[in-house]
Scaffold this active site. Structure first.
Site, mmCIF file in Angstrom:
data_model
loop_
_atom_site.group_PDB
_atom_site.id
_atom_site.type_symbol
_atom_site.label_atom_id
_atom_site.label_comp_id
_atom_site.label_asym_id
_atom_site.label_seq_id
_atom_site.Cartn_x
_atom_site.Cartn_y
_atom_site.Cartn_z
ATOM 1 N N GLU A 78 0.836 -1.218 0.000
ATOM 2 C CA GLU A 78 0.000 0.000 0.000
ATOM 3 C C GLU A 78 0.861 1.256 0.000
ATOM 4 O OE1 GLU A 78 -3.308 -0.170 2.772
ATOM 5 O OE2 GLU A 78 -3.346 2.012 2.915
ATOM 6 N N LYS A 255 -7.132 -1.130 11.695
ATOM 7 C CA LYS A 255 -6.539 -1.583 10.419
ATOM 8 C C LYS A 255 -5.352 -0.674 10.084
ATOM 9 C CE LYS A 255 -6.133 -1.802 5.713
ATOM 10 N NZ LYS A 255 -5.359 -0.919 4.828
ATOM 11 N N ASP A 271 4.908 -14.562 11.905
ATOM 12 C CA ASP A 271 3.583 -15.115 11.609
ATOM 13 C C ASP A 271 2.578 -13.976 11.821
ATOM 14 O OD1 ASP A 271 1.081 -16.270 11.672
ATOM 15 O OD2 ASP A 271 1.711 -18.041 12.789
ATOM 16 N N HIS A 369 -2.420 10.278 -0.527
ATOM 17 C CA HIS A 369 -2.549 8.934 -1.059
ATOM 18 C C HIS A 369 -2.613 8.970 -2.585
ATOM 19 C CE1 HIS A 369 -3.493 4.795 -0.108
ATOM 20 N NE2 HIS A 369 -4.335 4.808 -1.120
HETATM 21 C C1 MEV Z 1 -5.837 2.828 5.209
HETATM 22 O O1 MEV Z 1 -5.099 1.698 4.823
HETATM 23 C C2 MEV Z 1 -5.822 2.996 6.695
HETATM 24 C C3 MEV Z 1 -6.721 4.108 7.248
HETATM 25 O O2 MEV Z 1 -8.050 3.909 6.777
HETATM 26 C C4 MEV Z 1 -6.682 4.008 8.744
HETATM 27 C C5 MEV Z 1 -7.671 4.891 9.461
HETATM 28 O O3 MEV Z 1 -8.742 5.203 8.885
HETATM 29 O O4 MEV Z 1 -7.365 5.280 10.597
HETATM 30 C C6 MEV Z 1 -6.281 5.460 6.763
#
Ligand code: MEV
Length: 412
Positions: A78, A255, A271, A369
């Protein structure tokens, strides 16, 4: 150190990393190679192998963790993640970087006993603790010699639709190993003895990936002025509170933390499924899925982040000793123990979370991004390496980032 790393050529980056980590010419060659393992090794690792699959390996810069400087290898597909971690670490450095701790490295093994009188079995098992531990410890000379290995036996009763069940747990100090194999071996090794003691039947004998006795935690302070003032600090805290009080947001927030954690863990051949599974269970330990980080202000109004999660990682055994790239990454990190690796990985998670919620609570994440995304689109449209940046910049400026526009620009 490593200022403007992103502006350097690949060779200059490798030069800098090699100098920092004192890499041998052979290790340097591994970095310059195609990604680590050939088909022969892959064929020995998994069944039905037909090839290998490579991912980008980048370096996050600026990390100071427990007063030591690190260059952190990260494996991730990413865009933005490595840049975001480096930026966060740079800001954290102003107030001394990340202060992390990881005190225990106990793995938990579980033995499920069925067809047993639980009330009678528990005291019997506990009175045979020494025998069970001694037997378990015959399964690993290495751990025993180091004074580590199985340390405790405990029992719990759980309720299931098929009635109550007895679960016997072994607490094993696995030291610098991830410890899955030794834990499973010990569980399988002592199960017949537990059956004999209880008269029951041992069904599952397996480690628990919910590594609550391998917690890593830590904190970092992010300077208020550097963040753009009090309002940004307050907005970041509001962003955290949203995550901590709403599962739909918390999953995405966590995430973002895992973007950093898994990328750093991947680079050292950990792992990652075990880390991920434990992290999410820990996020839900209160009965509600919450944020793995906490964000508040200190008395000067600076932003203070905290992270705590289970981290079962190893620096001996497993892929880290087999995969040439994982070995070089461990050398780049200059880690001396699994505990140190856990601290680094969790610090990257905290950094990643900081950058994500900072961007979300200000300009949003798409601007940064999309710039990186535009480069990927340009490359996919056939731009040559010296065309990529110009085409990406043009698409960003036009606000039109698409494969069709990139193709037009490549052709023009
Ligand atoms: C993207 O890979 C991760 C985010 O969505 C995390 C978040 O929203 O805090 C930017």
């Amino acid at each position: 150190m490593a200022s403007k790393f992103f502006e350097k050529s690949r060779k200059e980056r490798i030069d800098e990393v090699s100098k920092f980590a004192n890499l041998t010419p052979e290790e340097r060659q591994i970095l310059e190679g195609a990604g680590g393992i050939g088909f022969d090794q892959a064929d020995k690792m998994v069944e039905n192998a037909i090839g290998t699959f490579s991912f980008p390996l980048g370096i996050a810069t600026n990390f100071v963790i427990n007063n030591k400087e690190y260059l952190v290898p990260m494996v991730i597909e990413e865009p933005s993640v490595i840049a975001a971690a480096s930026k966060a670490a740079k800001i954290a450095k102003i107030h001394g970087g990340f202060r992390m701790q990881n005190e225990e490295s106990y793995s938990i093994g579980q033995i499920q006993i069925i067809n047993v009188n639980i009330k009678e079995a528990i005291p019997k098992i506990l009175s045979h603790t020494k025998e069970i531990l001694d037997l378990a410890n015959t399964k690993s000379n290495t751990l025993s010699k180091m004074g580590k290995g199985a340390k405790q036996v405990s029992c719990k009763e759980i309720t299931t639709p098929s009635g109550p069940m007895l679960i016997v747990e072994l607490l094993i100090d696995v030291g610098d190993a991830m410890g899955a194999n030794v834990t499973n071996t010990m569980c399988e090794g002592v199960a017949p003895l537990v059956e004999q003691i209880t008269g029951g039947k041992a069904l599952l004998r397996i480690l628990s990936n919910y590594s609550t006795r391998r917690l890593v935690s830590g904190t970092a302070t992010f300077d208020k002025e550097e963040l753009g003032g009090e309002q940004t600090v307050d907005n970041i805290i509001l962003a955290y509170q949203f995550a901590d009080n709403d599962e739909y947001r918390a999953v995405t927030h966590n995430k973002g933390i895992m973007n950093g954690i898994i990328a750093a863990a991947n680079a050292t051949g950990q792992d990652t499924r075990a880390i991920e599974a434990a992290a999410h269970a820990y996020a839900a330990k209160s009965g509600k899925y919450r944020s793995l980080t906490q964000w508040n202000k200190d008395k000067d109004g600076n932003l203070v982040g905290k992270i705590e999660l289970p981290m079962s990682v190893g620096v001996v055994g497993g892929i880290i000793n087999v995969h040439p790239m994982a070995k070089v990454c461990a050398k780049i990190l200059q880690i001396k123990s699994a505990s140190e690796l856990a601290c680094v990985i969790a610090a990257v998670g905290l950094a990643q979370n900081f950058s994500a919620i900072r961007a979300l609570a200000s300009e949003g994440i798409q601007k940064g991004h999309m710039k990186l995304h535009a480069r990927n689109i340009a490359a996919a449209a056939g731009a040559t390496p010296d065309q990529i940046d110009a085409i990406a910049a043009k698409m960003v400026q036009e606000g039109k980032i698409s494969i069709n526009r990139a193709r037009e620009l490549v052709g023009s």
